[in-house]
Write a protein that holds these residues in place. Structure first.
Motif, PDB file in Angstrom:
ATOM      1  N   LYS A  95      44.684  24.851  35.226  1.00 14.40           N
ATOM      2  CA  LYS A  95      44.892  26.257  34.895  1.00 14.40           C
ATOM      3  C   LYS A  95      46.377  26.484  34.603  1.00 14.40           C
ATOM      4  O   LYS A  95      47.099  25.549  34.292  1.00 14.40           O
ATOM      5  CB  LYS A  95      44.405  27.145  36.048  1.00 14.40           C
ATOM      6  N   ARG A  96      46.833  27.714  34.718  1.00 13.72           N
ATOM      7  CA  ARG A  96      48.243  28.034  34.512  1.00 13.72           C
ATOM      8  C   ARG A  96      48.562  29.331  35.247  1.00 13.72           C
ATOM      9  O   ARG A  96      47.656  30.037  35.717  1.00 13.72           O
ATOM     10  CB  ARG A  96      48.570  28.174  33.024  1.00 13.72           C
ATOM     11  N   LEU A  97      49.856  29.650  35.347  1.00 11.08           N
ATOM     12  CA  LEU A  97      50.257  30.928  35.928  1.00 11.08           C
ATOM     13  C   LEU A  97      50.072  32.038  34.895  1.00 11.08           C
ATOM     14  O   LEU A  97      50.219  31.803  33.693  1.00 11.08           O
ATOM     15  CB  LEU A  97      51.722  30.868  36.371  1.00 11.08           C
ATOM     16  N   PRO A  98      49.776  33.249  35.321  1.00  7.64           N
ATOM     17  CA  PRO A  98      49.595  34.344  34.372  1.00  7.64           C
ATOM     18  C   PRO A  98      50.915  34.821  33.784  1.00  7.64           C
ATOM     19  O   PRO A  98      51.959  34.770  34.449  1.00  7.64           O
ATOM     20  CB  PRO A  98      48.958  35.447  35.231  1.00  7.64           C
ATOM     21  N   THR A  99      50.869  35.260  32.554  1.00  6.31           N
ATOM     22  CA  THR A  99      52.025  35.940  31.978  1.00  6.31           C
ATOM     23  C   THR A  99      52.119  37.320  32.608  1.00  6.31           C
ATOM     24  O   THR A  99      51.177  37.795  33.260  1.00  6.31           O
ATOM     25  CB  THR A  99      51.878  36.090  30.461  1.00  6.31           C
ATOM     26  N   GLU A 100      53.246  37.991  32.398  1.00  9.30           N
ATOM     27  CA  GLU A 100      53.360  39.362  32.894  1.00  9.30           C
ATOM     28  C   GLU A 100      52.274  40.257  32.307  1.00  9.30           C
ATOM     29  O   GLU A 100      51.693  41.092  32.999  1.00  9.30           O
ATOM     30  CB  GLU A 100      54.732  39.942  32.528  1.00  9.30           C
ATOM     31  N   LYS A 101      52.034  40.102  31.013  1.00 11.78           N
ATOM     32  CA  LYS A 101      51.009  40.920  30.361  1.00 11.78           C
ATOM     33  C   LYS A 101      49.653  40.704  31.026  1.00 11.78           C
ATOM     34  O   LYS A 101      48.925  41.661  31.311  1.00 11.78           O
ATOM     35  CB  LYS A 101      50.910  40.568  28.881  1.00 11.78           C
ATOM     36  N   GLU A 102      49.308  39.452  31.247  1.00 10.45           N
ATOM     37  CA  GLU A 102      48.007  39.153  31.840  1.00 10.45           C
ATOM     38  C   GLU A 102      47.904  39.692  33.252  1.00 10.45           C
ATOM     39  O   GLU A 102      46.881  40.270  33.645  1.00 10.45           O
ATOM     40  CB  GLU A 102      47.769  37.647  31.811  1.00 10.45           C
ATOM     41  N   TRP A 103      48.952  39.517  34.032  1.00 10.86           N
ATOM     42  CA  TRP A 103      48.919  39.999  35.416  1.00 10.86           C
ATOM     43  C   TRP A 103      48.750  41.519  35.439  1.00 10.86           C
ATOM     44  O   TRP A 103      47.905  42.043  36.175  1.00 10.86           O
ATOM     45  CB  TRP A 103      50.206  39.609  36.150  1.00 10.86           C
ATOM     46  N   GLU A 104      49.548  42.221  34.641  1.00 12.28           N
ATOM     47  CA  GLU A 104      49.489  43.682  34.662  1.00 12.28           C
ATOM     48  C   GLU A 104      48.147  44.194  34.159  1.00 12.28           C
ATOM     49  O   GLU A 104      47.596  45.152  34.707  1.00 12.28           O
ATOM     50  CB  GLU A 104      50.634  44.276  33.848  1.00 12.28           C
ATOM     51  N   LYS A 105      47.612  43.573  33.128  1.00  9.47           N
ATOM     52  CA  LYS A 105      46.314  44.008  32.614  1.00  9.47           C
ATOM     53  C   LYS A 105      45.226  43.799  33.659  1.00  9.47           C
ATOM     54  O   LYS A 105      44.371  44.669  33.869  1.00  9.47           O
ATOM     55  CB  LYS A 105      45.968  43.250  31.338  1.00  9.47           C
ATOM     56  N   ALA A 106      45.240  42.657  34.334  1.00  7.66           N
ATOM     57  CA  ALA A 106      44.241  42.382  35.365  1.00  7.66           C
ATOM     58  C   ALA A 106      44.350  43.362  36.526  1.00  7.66           C
ATOM     59  O   ALA A 106      43.352  43.700  37.167  1.00  7.66           O
ATOM     60  CB  ALA A 106      44.395  40.954  35.875  1.00  7.66           C
ATOM     61  N   ALA A 107      45.567  43.846  36.794  1.00  6.93           N
ATOM     62  CA  ALA A 107      45.793  44.751  37.914  1.00  6.93           C
ATOM     63  C   ALA A 107      45.438  46.195  37.590  1.00  6.93           C
ATOM     64  O   ALA A 107      44.905  46.909  38.438  1.00  6.93           O
ATOM     65  CB  ALA A 107      47.256  44.682  38.352  1.00  6.93           C
ATOM     66  N   ARG A 108      45.683  46.644  36.353  1.00  2.00           N
ATOM     67  CA  ARG A 108      45.554  48.073  36.064  1.00  2.00           C
ATOM     68  C   ARG A 108      44.474  48.443  35.068  1.00  2.00           C
ATOM     69  O   ARG A 108      44.186  49.617  34.872  1.00  2.00           O
ATOM     70  CB  ARG A 108      46.902  48.619  35.592  1.00  2.00           C
ATOM     71  N   GLY A 109      43.878  47.460  34.398  1.00  7.79           N
ATOM     72  CA  GLY A 109      42.876  47.798  33.401  1.00  7.79           C
ATOM     73  C   GLY A 109      43.508  48.371  32.156  1.00  7.79           C
ATOM     74  O   GLY A 109      44.675  48.121  31.861  1.00  7.79           O
ATOM     75  N   VAL A 110      42.747  49.165  31.405  1.00  7.74           N
ATOM     76  CA  VAL A 110      43.232  49.691  30.126  1.00  7.74           C
ATOM     77  C   VAL A 110      43.657  51.149  30.197  1.00  7.74           C
ATOM     78  O   VAL A 110      44.106  51.715  29.200  1.00  7.74           O
ATOM     79  CB  VAL A 110      42.169  49.528  29.017  1.00  7.74           C
ATOM     80  N   ASP A 111      43.524  51.783  31.353  1.00  8.14           N
ATOM     81  CA  ASP A 111      43.789  53.223  31.429  1.00  8.14           C
ATOM     82  C   ASP A 111      45.162  53.580  31.973  1.00  8.14           C
ATOM     83  O   ASP A 111      45.445  54.740  32.260  1.00  8.14           O
ATOM     84  CB  ASP A 111      42.703  53.918  32.244  1.00  8.14           C
ATOM     85  N   GLY A 112      46.035  52.582  32.155  1.00 11.89           N
ATOM     86  CA  GLY A 112      47.401  52.882  32.575  1.00 11.89           C
ATOM     87  C   GLY A 112      47.542  53.345  34.006  1.00 11.89           C
ATOM     88  O   GLY A 112      48.521  54.019  34.349  1.00 11.89           O
ATOM     89  N   ARG A 113      46.618  52.994  34.859  1.00  9.62           N
ATOM     90  CA  ARG A 113      46.645  53.477  36.245  1.00  9.62           C
ATOM     91  C   ARG A 113      47.886  52.988  36.991  1.00  9.62           C
ATOM     92  O   ARG A 113      48.432  51.928  36.699  1.00  9.62           O
ATOM     93  CB  ARG A 113      45.378  53.053  36.986  1.00  9.62           C
ATOM     94  N   VAL A 114      48.295  53.767  37.968  1.00 12.29           N
ATOM     95  CA  VAL A 114      49.514  53.479  38.725  1.00 12.29           C
ATOM     96  C   VAL A 114      49.298  52.357  39.742  1.00 12.29           C
ATOM     97  O   VAL A 114      50.166  51.505  39.940  1.00 12.29           O
ATOM     98  CB  VAL A 114      50.017  54.745  39.443  1.00 12.29           C
ATOM     99  N   PHE A 115      48.142  52.361  40.392  1.00 10.01           N
ATOM    100  CA  PHE A 115      47.790  51.340  41.372  1.00 10.01           C
ATOM    101  C   PHE A 115      46.484  50.671  40.924  1.00 10.01           C
ATOM    102  O   PHE A 115      45.743  51.236  40.114  1.00 10.01           O
ATOM    103  CB  PHE A 115      47.610  51.967  42.761  1.00 10.01           C
TER     104      PHE A 115
END
Length: 233
Positions: free
Chosen positions: A105-125
C-alpha cells in the motif's frame, strides 16, 4: 459563496456516484469514490487557504490507524506494552512509509486524507459541523474506535479526529494560490493530520494541517493509516 459551494457539493457528489465503478474494499478498508470535494477552510489557519475544490481518483483507505500488533508483524523488533496491542502504533514517517510499502500500500496524500475524513460537503469534523467531546478519544489508554459515540467519517473511517496525529505522504507546502509565506514550507517537514489527545478541538478539524520533522516524534504521538489505489474494471 455558500450557494456556489452548495451547488458544487451536489455536482461533485453526483459525479462520484455515477462515474465510479463499484469495487469491493479489501478487509479492513473502505472505498472513497473518485471525484471532487471541498478542501481547506475560509476561516482556519493561513496554511488551510484558499478553500478549493480538489479532486482524487478512487482509493481504498484503512478504517482504523495501524495498530501496534499490526506494525509488529512488519517489524519484529517493535516493542509495546501488551495492554496497548490494539492502540495506534506511534512511529516515525519513514517507519510508516516502510510499513505501507511492505503491505503493498502507501501513505495517503493530504487530499486523500482530508476527503476520507470530511466527505464532499466541507464538514468541519468527520461527524459533522458541531463539536462533541464524547466523539473523540483523548487518552492513549483507550484503544482505537472506543470513543463513546464511535462516529465514523462519511466513508466509514474511525478516529480521524483526536487520538493520535496521522502521517501523510506530502511535504508541508502552501496550497496553490496561497500567498501567505511561512518559513516551514518546503521539503523539510511532513504533513500530519487529525490532531491528538492533548490538542483542543481546533486541531482536530478536518482541514487542519500541521508539520513535523519526519524522524522527530518525541513530543507528538503520530500514527498512520494506509491507502490502496483502486483498479477500475
Amino acid at each position: 459563496m455558500k450557494i456556489f459551494f452548495s451547488t458544487l457539493i451536489v455536482l461533485i457528489g453526483t459525479s462520484a456516484i455515477f462515474s465510479q465503478d463499484l469495487a469491493e474494499p479489501p478487509e479492513g478498508m473502505v472505498l472513497v469514490a473518485e471525484g471532487g470535494f471541498i478542501m481547506g477552510s475560509q476561516y482556519g489557519d493561513h496554511d488551510e487557504k484558499p478553500q478549493q475544490i480538489a479532486f482524487t481518483k478512487a482509493f481504498f483507505i484503512d478504517k482504523y490507524e495501524i495498530s501496534n500488533t499490526e506494525f509488529s508483524k512488519f517489524d519484529s523488533s517493535f516493542k509495546f506494552p501488551a495492554s496497548k496491542k490494539d492502540n495506534a502504533a506511534i512511529v516515525t514517517w519513514s517507519q510508516a512509509d516502510a510499513y505501507a510499502k511492505w503491505a503493498g500500500k502507501r501513505l495517503p496524500t493530504e487530499k486523500e486524507w482530508e476527503k476520507a475524513a470530511r466527505g464532499v460537503d466541507g464538514r468541519v469534523f468527520p461527524w459533522g459541523n458541531t463539536y462533541d467531546n464524547t466523539y473523540v478519544i483523548w487518552d492513549q489508554k483507550s484503544t482505537r474506535g472506543t470513543s463513546i459515540a464511535k462516529p465514523a467519517s462519511p466513508y466509514g473511517c474511525f478516529d480521524m479526529a483526536g487520538g493520535v496525529w496521522e502521517w501523510t505522504a506530502d511535504w508541508y507546502k502552501p496550497y496553490p494560490g496561497n500567498q501567505h509565506p511561512m518559513e516551514q514550507y518546503g521539503e523539510k517537514y511532513k504533513v500530519m493530520r487529525g490532531g491528538s489527545n492533548f490538542n483542543n478541538h481546533s486541531f482536530i478539524r478536518t482541514s487542519q494541517r500541521y508539520y513535523l520533522l519526519p524522524e522527530k516524534i518525541s513530543n507528538y504521538p503520530v500514527g498512520f493509516r494506509c491507502v490502496l489505489d483502486v483498479q477500475k474494471k
